[in-house]
Design a protein around this motif. Structure first.
Motif, PDB file in Angstrom:
ATOM      1  N   ASP A  39      63.522 106.874  26.090  1.00 62.37           N
ATOM      2  CA  ASP A  39      64.708 107.237  25.323  1.00 62.37           C
ATOM      3  C   ASP A  39      65.668 106.073  25.117  1.00 62.37           C
ATOM      4  OD1 ASP A  39      65.438 107.253  28.009  1.00 62.37           O
ATOM      5  OD2 ASP A  39      66.676 109.043  27.855  1.00 62.37           O
ATOM      6  N   ARG A  40      66.005 105.325  26.155  1.00 60.87           N
ATOM      7  CA  ARG A  40      66.977 104.218  26.032  1.00 60.87           C
ATOM      8  C   ARG A  40      66.327 102.841  26.012  1.00 60.87           C
ATOM      9  NH1 ARG A  40      69.513 107.239  30.179  1.00 60.87           N
ATOM     10  NH2 ARG A  40      71.225 108.448  29.357  1.00 60.87           N
ATOM     11  N   HIS A  41      65.034 102.777  26.291  1.00 63.00           N
ATOM     12  CA  HIS A  41      64.309 101.516  26.449  1.00 63.00           C
ATOM     13  C   HIS A  41      64.915 100.689  27.584  1.00 63.00           C
ATOM     14  CE1 HIS A  41      62.297 101.504  22.228  1.00 63.00           C
ATOM     15  NE2 HIS A  41      62.282 102.698  22.787  1.00 63.00           N
ATOM     16  N   GLU A  42      65.391 101.396  28.591  1.00 69.93           N
ATOM     17  CA  GLU A  42      66.000 100.797  29.780  1.00 69.93           C
ATOM     18  C   GLU A  42      64.934 100.556  30.837  1.00 69.93           C
ATOM     19  OE1 GLU A  42      69.245 102.102  33.228  1.00 69.93           O
ATOM     20  OE2 GLU A  42      68.930 103.385  31.492  1.00 69.93           O
ATOM     21  N   ILE A  43      64.960  99.374  31.444  1.00 78.37           N
ATOM     22  CA  ILE A  43      64.033  99.096  32.542  1.00 78.37           C
ATOM     23  C   ILE A  43      64.385 100.021  33.703  1.00 78.37           C
ATOM     24  CG2 ILE A  43      63.277  97.398  34.259  1.00 78.37           C
ATOM     25  CD1 ILE A  43      63.829  95.235  32.140  1.00 78.37           C
ATOM     26  N   MET A  44      63.409 100.813  34.102  1.00 77.35           N
ATOM     27  CA  MET A  44      63.613 101.754  35.199  1.00 77.35           C
ATOM     28  C   MET A  44      63.080 101.188  36.512  1.00 77.35           C
ATOM     29  SD  MET A  44      65.190 103.865  33.420  1.00 77.35           S
ATOM     30  CE  MET A  44      65.543 105.113  34.627  1.00 77.35           C
ATOM     31  N   ASN A  45      62.035 100.381  36.423  1.00 77.00           N
ATOM     32  CA  ASN A  45      61.474  99.789  37.627  1.00 77.00           C
ATOM     33  C   ASN A  45      60.536  98.653  37.238  1.00 77.00           C
ATOM     34  OD1 ASN A  45      61.084  99.812  40.557  1.00 77.00           O
ATOM     35  ND2 ASN A  45      58.972 100.323  40.073  1.00 77.00           N
ATOM     36  N   ILE A  46      60.524  97.639  38.069  1.00 79.64           N
ATOM     37  CA  ILE A  46      59.520  96.588  37.955  1.00 79.64           C
ATOM     38  C   ILE A  46      59.055  96.288  39.371  1.00 79.64           C
ATOM     39  CG2 ILE A  46      61.199  94.690  37.928  1.00 79.64           C
ATOM     40  CD1 ILE A  46      59.074  93.494  35.773  1.00 79.64           C
ATOM     41  N   TRP A  47      57.746  96.190  39.527  1.00 78.63           N
ATOM     42  CA  TRP A  47      57.158  95.996  40.852  1.00 78.63           C
ATOM     43  C   TRP A  47      56.037  94.974  40.736  1.00 78.63           C
ATOM     44  CZ3 TRP A  47      52.014  96.764  42.108  1.00 78.63           C
ATOM     45  CH2 TRP A  47      51.692  96.660  43.462  1.00 78.63           C
ATOM     46  N   VAL A  48      55.941  94.104  41.747  1.00 75.12           N
ATOM     47  CA  VAL A  48      54.847  93.135  41.849  1.00 75.12           C
ATOM     48  C   VAL A  48      54.304  93.207  43.268  1.00 75.12           C
ATOM     49  CG1 VAL A  48      54.170  90.701  41.695  1.00 75.12           C
ATOM     50  CG2 VAL A  48      55.905  91.614  40.126  1.00 75.12           C
ATOM     51  N   HIS A  52      51.345  88.670  45.284  1.00 79.11           N
ATOM     52  CA  HIS A  52      51.358  87.988  43.988  1.00 79.11           C
ATOM     53  C   HIS A  52      52.763  87.676  43.481  1.00 79.11           C
ATOM     54  CE1 HIS A  52      47.041  88.411  43.377  1.00 79.11           C
ATOM     55  NE2 HIS A  52      47.163  89.602  43.930  1.00 79.11           N
ATOM     56  N   ARG A  53      53.746  87.833  44.337  1.00 79.36           N
ATOM     57  CA  ARG A  53      55.120  87.538  43.915  1.00 79.36           C
ATOM     58  C   ARG A  53      55.290  86.040  43.713  1.00 79.36           C
ATOM     59  NH1 ARG A  53      57.902  92.114  47.702  1.00 79.36           N
ATOM     60  NH2 ARG A  53      57.047  93.827  46.457  1.00 79.36           N
ATOM     61  N   GLY A  54      56.135  85.694  42.746  1.00 81.62           N
ATOM     62  CA  GLY A  54      56.388  84.289  42.437  1.00 81.62           C
ATOM     63  C   GLY A  54      55.352  83.658  41.528  1.00 81.62           C
ATOM     64  N   GLU A  55      54.405  84.446  41.019  1.00 80.24           N
ATOM     65  CA  GLU A  55      53.359  83.923  40.144  1.00 80.24           C
ATOM     66  C   GLU A  55      53.640  84.181  38.663  1.00 80.24           C
ATOM     67  OE1 GLU A  55      49.726  85.699  41.562  1.00 80.24           O
ATOM     68  OE2 GLU A  55      49.805  84.611  43.466  1.00 80.24           O
ATOM     69  N   GLY A  56      54.772  84.793  38.349  1.00 77.35           N
ATOM     70  CA  GLY A  56      55.147  85.019  36.961  1.00 77.35           C
ATOM     71  C   GLY A  56      54.704  86.335  36.359  1.00 77.35           C
ATOM     72  N   HIS A  57      54.214  87.247  37.172  1.00 81.37           N
ATOM     73  CA  HIS A  57      53.735  88.530  36.645  1.00 81.37           C
ATOM     74  C   HIS A  57      54.865  89.380  36.060  1.00 81.37           C
ATOM     75  CE1 HIS A  57      49.715  87.850  38.145  1.00 81.37           C
ATOM     76  NE2 HIS A  57      50.258  87.445  39.283  1.00 81.37           N
ATOM     77  N   ALA A  58      56.000  89.440  36.732  1.00 79.57           N
ATOM     78  CA  ALA A  58      57.121  90.244  36.231  1.00 79.57           C
ATOM     79  C   ALA A  58      57.596  89.690  34.886  1.00 79.57           C
ATOM     80  CB  ALA A  58      58.261  90.267  37.246  1.00 79.57           C
ATOM     81  N   ASN A  84      68.593  92.726  39.979  1.00 80.03           N
ATOM     82  CA  ASN A  84      69.656  91.918  39.390  1.00 80.03           C
ATOM     83  C   ASN A  84      69.214  90.464  39.244  1.00 80.03           C
ATOM     84  OD1 ASN A  84      72.402  91.938  38.360  1.00 80.03           O
ATOM     85  ND2 ASN A  84      72.821  90.543  40.053  1.00 80.03           N
ATOM     86  N   ALA A  85      68.542  89.936  40.253  1.00 82.93           N
ATOM     87  CA  ALA A  85      68.034  88.560  40.179  1.00 82.93           C
ATOM     88  C   ALA A  85      67.019  88.435  39.045  1.00 82.93           C
ATOM     89  CB  ALA A  85      67.403  88.158  41.509  1.00 82.93           C
ATOM     90  N   PHE A  86      66.180  89.450  38.872  1.00 84.14           N
ATOM     91  CA  PHE A  86      65.208  89.449  37.777  1.00 84.14           C
ATOM     92  C   PHE A  86      65.930  89.439  36.433  1.00 84.14           C
ATOM     93  CE2 PHE A  86      62.757  91.963  34.677  1.00 84.14           C
ATOM     94  CZ  PHE A  86      61.672  91.122  34.518  1.00 84.14           C
ATOM     95  N   ALA A  87      66.912  90.309  36.267  1.00 83.23           N
ATOM     96  CA  ALA A  87      67.667  90.380  35.010  1.00 83.23           C
ATOM     97  C   ALA A  87      68.325  89.035  34.699  1.00 83.23           C
ATOM     98  CB  ALA A  87      68.714  91.491  35.081  1.00 83.23           C
ATOM     99  N   GLU A  88      68.891  88.408  35.699  1.00 83.78           N
ATOM    100  CA  GLU A  88      69.532  87.107  35.491  1.00 83.78           C
ATOM    101  C   GLU A  88      68.499  86.027  35.156  1.00 83.78           C
ATOM    102  OE1 GLU A  88      71.972  86.381  38.921  1.00 83.78           O
ATOM    103  OE2 GLU A  88      73.424  87.924  38.353  1.00 83.78           O
ATOM    104  N   ALA A  89      67.322  86.112  35.768  1.00 82.05           N
ATOM    105  CA  ALA A  89      66.293  85.094  35.554  1.00 82.05           C
ATOM    106  C   ALA A  89      65.686  85.168  34.155  1.00 82.05           C
ATOM    107  CB  ALA A  89      65.193  85.228  36.603  1.00 82.05           C
ATOM    108  N   VAL A  90      65.399  86.386  33.667  1.00 76.55           N
ATOM    109  CA  VAL A  90      64.740  86.509  32.362  1.00 76.55           C
ATOM    110  C   VAL A  90      65.730  86.627  31.214  1.00 76.55           C
ATOM    111  CG1 VAL A  90      62.636  87.508  33.319  1.00 76.55           C
ATOM    112  CG2 VAL A  90      64.432  89.024  32.468  1.00 76.55           C
ATOM    113  N   GLY A  91      66.991  86.957  31.530  1.00 80.26           N
ATOM    114  CA  GLY A  91      67.982  87.150  30.478  1.00 80.26           C
ATOM    115  C   GLY A  91      67.709  88.422  29.702  1.00 80.26           C
ATOM    116  N   GLY A  92      68.376  88.547  28.584  1.00 82.73           N
ATOM    117  CA  GLY A  92      68.190  89.727  27.758  1.00 82.73           C
ATOM    118  C   GLY A  92      69.341  90.700  27.903  1.00 82.73           C
ATOM    119  N   PRO A  93      69.419  91.654  26.990  1.00 87.63           N
ATOM    120  CA  PRO A  93      70.550  92.573  26.954  1.00 87.63           C
ATOM    121  C   PRO A  93      70.495  93.654  28.036  1.00 87.63           C
ATOM    122  CG  PRO A  93      68.988  93.148  25.237  1.00 87.63           C
ATOM    123  CD  PRO A  93      68.483  91.884  25.875  1.00 87.63           C
ATOM    124  N   THR A  94      71.682  94.187  28.330  1.00 87.80           N
ATOM    125  CA  THR A  94      71.828  95.335  29.227  1.00 87.80           C
ATOM    126  C   THR A  94      72.051  96.560  28.363  1.00 87.80           C
ATOM    127  OG1 THR A  94      72.716  93.980  31.011  1.00 87.80           O
ATOM    128  CG2 THR A  94      73.279  96.319  31.066  1.00 87.80           C
TER     129      THR A  94
END
Length: 110
Positions: A39-48, A52-58, A84-94
């Motif tokens: 409905d809002r195209h809002e990120i609800m969850n991201i998991w790695v 495999h963390r730190g390999e660029g999958h997210a 929050n760290a992910f949002a800051e790292a990839v940028g993009g709108p809220t």
């Protein structure tokens, strides 16, 4: 070789409707997943997967998603510190503000 697949579904049986991007390894093992509300195209969850963390999958999932549609980060009060760290790292709108009665929104000054 990694494969990114897309599907729609709920969030682990909660009945919600989400676009889902997943990264799998060559053996088909799930490595990472991104859930975005339909409905809002809002990120609800991201998991790695921890191994495999730190390999660029997210980031790869986020970029695949944004290639297909507008994607929005959750309001800052709804994010975990990692989110929050992910949002800051990839940028993009809220996502634009919307009526919400969660604890985080209740404690914000209006």
């Amino acid at each position: 070789m990694l494969t990114i697949t897309t599907r729609t579904g709920d969030y682990y049986g909660d009945g919600s409707s989400n676009h889902i991007w997943e990264t799998h390894d060559a053996d088909g093992q799930l490595i990472a997943e991104l859930y975005v509300s339909t409905d809002r195209h809002e990120i609800m969850n991201i998991w790695v997967d921890e191994d495999h963390r730190g390999e660029g999958h997210a980031r790869a999932l986020y970029e695949a998603a944004t290639d297909q549609m507008d994607i929005f980060h959750a309001p800052e009060g709804h994010r975990t510190p990692e989110g929050n760290a992910f949002a800051e790292a990839v940028g993009g709108p809220t996502v634009a503000p919307y009526p919400c009665d969660c604890h985080a929104c209740d404690t914000l000054e209006n």
